[in-house]
Motif scaffolding. Structure first.
Motif, PDB file in Angstrom:
ATOM      1  N   GLY A  67      12.613   8.077 -10.886  1.00  0.00           N
ATOM      2  CA  GLY A  67      13.182   9.311 -11.797  1.00  0.00           C
ATOM      3  C   GLY A  67      12.846   9.179 -13.189  1.00  0.00           C
ATOM      4  N   ILE A  68      13.199   7.956 -13.739  1.00  0.00           N
ATOM      5  CA  ILE A  68      13.419   7.417 -15.049  1.00  0.00           C
ATOM      6  C   ILE A  68      11.605   7.392 -15.367  1.00  0.00           C
ATOM      7  N   LEU A  69      10.968   6.825 -14.679  1.00  0.00           N
ATOM      8  CA  LEU A  69       9.560   6.736 -15.055  1.00  0.00           C
ATOM      9  C   LEU A  69       8.896   8.131 -15.010  1.00  0.00           C
ATOM     10  N   LEU A  70       9.338   8.912 -14.198  1.00  0.00           N
ATOM     11  CA  LEU A  70       8.617  10.359 -14.209  1.00  0.00           C
ATOM     12  C   LEU A  70       8.741  11.018 -15.756  1.00  0.00           C
ATOM     13  N   ASP A  71       9.904  10.834 -16.286  1.00  0.00           N
ATOM     14  CA  ASP A  71      10.159  10.943 -17.673  1.00  0.00           C
ATOM     15  C   ASP A  71       9.384  10.430 -18.577  1.00  0.00           C
ATOM     16  N   ARG A  72       8.834   9.463 -18.553  1.00  0.00           N
ATOM     17  CA  ARG A  72       8.165   8.574 -19.491  1.00  0.00           C
ATOM     18  C   ARG A  72       6.559   8.294 -19.263  1.00  0.00           C
ATOM     19  N   ILE A  73       6.208   8.602 -17.923  1.00  0.00           N
ATOM     20  CA  ILE A  73       4.515   8.389 -17.828  1.00  0.00           C
ATOM     21  C   ILE A  73       4.013   9.643 -16.692  1.00  0.00           C
ATOM     22  N   HIS A  74       2.798   9.782 -17.134  1.00  0.00           N
ATOM     23  CA  HIS A  74       2.058  10.715 -16.109  1.00  0.00           C
ATOM     24  C   HIS A  74       2.546  10.450 -14.603  1.00  0.00           C
ATOM     25  N   TRP A  75       2.701  11.548 -13.847  1.00  0.00           N
ATOM     26  CA  TRP A  75       2.929  11.269 -12.446  1.00  0.00           C
ATOM     27  C   TRP A  75       1.993  10.525 -11.484  1.00  0.00           C
ATOM     28  N   VAL A  76       0.723  10.796 -12.058  1.00  0.00           N
ATOM     29  CA  VAL A  76      -0.183  10.194 -11.202  1.00  0.00           C
ATOM     30  C   VAL A  76      -0.186   8.669 -10.917  1.00  0.00           C
ATOM     31  N   TYR A  77       0.498   8.119 -12.065  1.00  0.00           N
ATOM     32  CA  TYR A  77       0.544   6.598 -11.870  1.00  0.00           C
ATOM     33  C   TYR A  77       1.570   6.121 -10.669  1.00  0.00           C
ATOM     34  N   LEU A  78       2.470   7.080 -10.374  1.00  0.00           N
ATOM     35  CA  LEU A  78       3.514   6.293  -9.326  1.00  0.00           C
ATOM     36  C   LEU A  78       2.785   6.562  -8.011  1.00  0.00           C
ATOM     37  N   PRO A  79       2.223   7.542  -7.498  1.00  0.00           N
ATOM     38  CA  PRO A  79       1.540   7.257  -6.317  1.00  0.00           C
ATOM     39  C   PRO A  79       0.484   6.272  -6.238  1.00  0.00           C
ATOM     40  N   LEU A  80      -0.179   6.038  -7.423  1.00  0.00           N
ATOM     41  CA  LEU A  80      -1.292   5.357  -7.507  1.00  0.00           C
ATOM     42  C   LEU A  80      -0.734   3.662  -7.457  1.00  0.00           C
ATOM     43  N   ALA A  81       0.197   3.379  -8.206  1.00  0.00           N
ATOM     44  CA  ALA A  81       0.981   1.881  -8.354  1.00  0.00           C
ATOM     45  C   ALA A  81       1.532   1.843  -6.879  1.00  0.00           C
ATOM     46  N   SER A  82       2.351   2.631  -6.075  1.00  0.00           N
ATOM     47  CA  SER A  82       3.010   2.708  -4.896  1.00  0.00           C
ATOM     48  C   SER A  82       1.901   2.237  -3.953  1.00  0.00           C
ATOM     49  N   GLY A  83       0.837   3.193  -3.794  1.00  0.00           N
ATOM     50  CA  GLY A  83      -0.310   2.859  -2.849  1.00  0.00           C
ATOM     51  C   GLY A  83      -0.857   1.449  -2.989  1.00  0.00           C
ATOM     52  N   ILE A  84      -1.319   1.145  -4.142  1.00  0.00           N
ATOM     53  CA  ILE A  84      -1.670  -0.287  -4.293  1.00  0.00           C
ATOM     54  C   ILE A  84      -0.853  -1.335  -3.863  1.00  0.00           C
ATOM     55  N   VAL A  85       0.551  -1.373  -4.532  1.00  0.00           N
ATOM     56  CA  VAL A  85       1.343  -2.234  -3.892  1.00  0.00           C
ATOM     57  C   VAL A  85       1.399  -2.368  -2.392  1.00  0.00           C
ATOM     58  N   ALA A  86       1.640  -1.206  -1.944  1.00  0.00           N
ATOM     59  CA  ALA A  86       1.881  -1.204  -0.316  1.00  0.00           C
ATOM     60  C   ALA A  86       0.515  -1.642   0.458  1.00  0.00           C
ATOM     61  N   LEU A  87      -0.520  -1.380  -0.308  1.00  0.00           N
ATOM     62  CA  LEU A  87      -1.970  -1.589   0.416  1.00  0.00           C
ATOM     63  C   LEU A  87      -1.967  -3.240   0.404  1.00  0.00           C
ATOM     64  N   VAL A  88      -1.502  -3.919  -0.873  1.00  0.00           N
ATOM     65  CA  VAL A  88      -1.479  -5.576  -0.749  1.00  0.00           C
ATOM     66  C   VAL A  88      -0.465  -5.911   0.169  1.00  0.00           C
ATOM     67  N   MET A  89       0.896  -5.494   0.186  1.00  0.00           N
ATOM     68  CA  MET A  89       1.647  -5.780   0.965  1.00  0.00           C
ATOM     69  C   MET A  89       1.278  -5.673   2.384  1.00  0.00           C
ATOM     70  N   GLY A  90       0.424  -4.688   2.801  1.00  0.00           N
ATOM     71  CA  GLY A  90      -0.092  -4.485   4.273  1.00  0.00           C
ATOM     72  C   GLY A  90      -1.160  -5.666   4.505  1.00  0.00           C
ATOM     73  N   ILE A  91      -2.130  -5.890   3.813  1.00  0.00           N
ATOM     74  CA  ILE A  91      -3.229  -6.800   3.841  1.00  0.00           C
ATOM     75  C   ILE A  91      -2.314  -8.252   3.993  1.00  0.00           C
ATOM     76  N   MET A  92      -1.332  -8.517   3.199  1.00  0.00           N
ATOM     77  CA  MET A  92      -0.806  -9.804   3.167  1.00  0.00           C
ATOM     78  C   MET A  92       0.060 -10.170   4.563  1.00  0.00           C
ATOM     79  N   ALA A  93       0.599  -8.901   4.975  1.00  0.00           N
ATOM     80  CA  ALA A  93       1.153  -9.171   6.158  1.00  0.00           C
ATOM     81  C   ALA A  93       0.379  -9.372   7.350  1.00  0.00           C
ATOM     82  N   HIS A  94      -0.611  -8.428   7.279  1.00  0.00           N
ATOM     83  CA  HIS A  94      -1.638  -8.630   8.494  1.00  0.00           C
ATOM     84  C   HIS A  94      -2.080  -9.911   8.589  1.00  0.00           C
ATOM     85  N   LYS A  95      -2.564 -10.761   7.428  1.00  0.00           N
ATOM     86  CA  LYS A  95      -3.041 -12.089   7.488  1.00  0.00           C
ATOM     87  C   LYS A  95      -2.172 -13.101   7.795  1.00  0.00           C
TER      88      LYS A  95
END
Length: 435
Positions: A379-407
């Motif tokens: 909620g704080i970040l939505l007021d300070r940065i463009h919204w597109v960065y939140l799903p992008l950052a979340s997707g990248i972090v989740a993708l890295v977590m998934g790859i690490m977990a799979h390995k």
């Protein structure tokens, strides 16, 4: 370890009672909580007061769950389940006349929310710890699929029925009906038949039991990694669905409230569909080895939320944007349910019975804390940065977590084990109990 033949009949009946009581109890609870939120907003008009009461209803569970889990592990789970359901109903019925005498007392509402939250913390932990004792081993995933589906249905119907009944009947009628449904659910659960081990490994004190829980989690690296994943999911997923999605679609893309409700409903439709599909034994066995691939697919779907900026032609049509978001949310919910059910089932099956509720208490406490922290930060970040960065950052972090977990070797071994589930630390015989 073979299941006792006579337990098959009890298991089928248990699954029916479990599903019915969860539906009536948790739907009533969802209706009450939504109606209570509307009532608080009506009498105060303050988002600050509303968030305070909401926070007070969540925080007790964060701090109590660890110790509640230990109490449940040392107690008769059926009695805990029945008593806490009935206590929730009695608490509501006691609250009703007090509420009628002083209906604008916000502090009274806050105190009652805390009391109800504390009681229900015991109920939900007992449910998660009891599923392997209610059904046959090969049906644990079916019970969890049923529970996941019921939860998704409640998330859709609860707010709708809460709004309708609140406007039609008022909060006092909802309190009375919900009190009766809790007591009814508790009485129905008297017919549950629990499979119990002949021996229970119990530490000499509650403090020793708490230490046993943390020692087990620390020793089981796979559980530690799963806890990290659960925290990550709750920290990112809840804010994306509850904060970012409404903001983006309603504020930025100018979709209507009706279109937003349909998009959010698509998520729950996907969850229900995924739970139904993964309840099939062959599908469940196949998914077990692909859990973290499904997690990676969810992460990739988070990235697709940016389609209005990547493909500007879609931004010109509200109907087209609505349809694309519906598809994204439905498929994400489908994958989420397909991966969640096997993960929860495996933790239930392969955690020793005498510390199972304690382990779930730790998981619940940490994940419950991650959700409001994530919501606040996003909620704080939505007021300070463009919204597109939140799903992008979340997707990248989740993708890295998934790859690490799979390995990860420990996680691969954990989800590939074919041994019979551990019911306690010394492998006792089983028996059917109507305790």
């Amino acid at each position: 370890m073979n299941q006792p033949k006579e337990f098959s009949f009890y298991a089928r009946r248990n699954l029916f009672i479990f599903s019915v009581t969860r539906l009536i109890s948790e739907l009533g609870s969802s209706i009450f909580k939504f109606a209570l939120s509307l009532y608080i907003l009506d009498i105060t008009g303050s988002a600050t007061v509303f968030s305070m009461v909401l926070g007070l209803s969540i925080l007790p569970g964060v701090f109590v769950n660890i110790f509640a889990g230990v109490v449940i592990d040392r107690s008769n789970k059926k009695k805990v389940l029945v008593i806490t359901e009935i206590l929730s109903g009695i608490a509501l019925l006691i609250f009703l006349p007090i509420f009628l005498l002083d209906s604008t007392n916000v502090m009274l509402l806050a105190v009652f929310s805390v009391i109800l939250s504390l009681i229900q913390s015991f109920t939900f932990l007992t449910l998660n710890a009891s599923i392997p004792n209610l059904v046959e081993r090969e049906k644990v995933h079916s019970a969890n699929s049923s529970y996941q589906s019921i939860g998704a249905i409640i998330n859709v119907l609860g707010p709708i029925l809460g709004a309708i009944t609140y406007r039609a009947w008022g909060l006092e009628t909802i309190v009375m009906i919900n009190g009766i449904t809790f007591i009814s659910a508790g009485l129905m659960q008297l017919w549950l038949q629990f499979r119990k081990s002949d021996e229970q490994t119990v530490s000499s004190s509650y403090l020793d039991s708490v230490k046993d829980v943390f020692a087990y989690i620390n020793k089981q690296k796979a559980i530690m990694y799963l806890l990290f994943i659960f925290v990550g999911i709750n920290f990112m997923l809840a804010p994306l669905i509850q904060v970012v999605l409404p903001y983006v679609t309603y504020q930025e893309l100018q979709l209507s409230a009706q279109q937003l409700s349909v998009i959010q409903g698509a998520w729950f439709v996907g969850v229900i569909a995924g739970a139904i599909v993964v309840s099939r034994r062959k599908v469940h066995q196949f998914v077990i080895t692909k859990i973290f691939i499904l997690f990676q697919l969810q992460a990739i779907l988070f990235l697709t939320w940016c389609f209005p900026l990547l493909f500007p032609s879609t931004a010109g049509s509200l109907i087209q944007m609505t349809f694309i978001f519906i598809m994204i949310l439905a498929v994400t919910g489908f994958f989420n349910s397909m991966s969640n059910v096997p993960m929860i089932s495996y933790v239930q099956l392969y955690t020793p019975e005498h510390i199972r509720a304690g382990v779930f208490g730790v998981i619940s406490s940490i994940t419950m804390l991650a959700t409001p922290l994530g919501i606040g930060l996003y909620g704080i970040l939505l007021d300070r940065i463009h919204w597109v960065y939140l799903p992008l950052a979340s997707g990248i972090v989740a993708l890295v977590m998934g790859i690490m977990a799979h390995k990860n070797k420990e996680l691969r071994n954990f989800f590939s084990q074919n041994a019979e589930p551990v019911l306690n630390s010394v492998g006792e015989k089983e028996r059917v109990s109507a305790l």
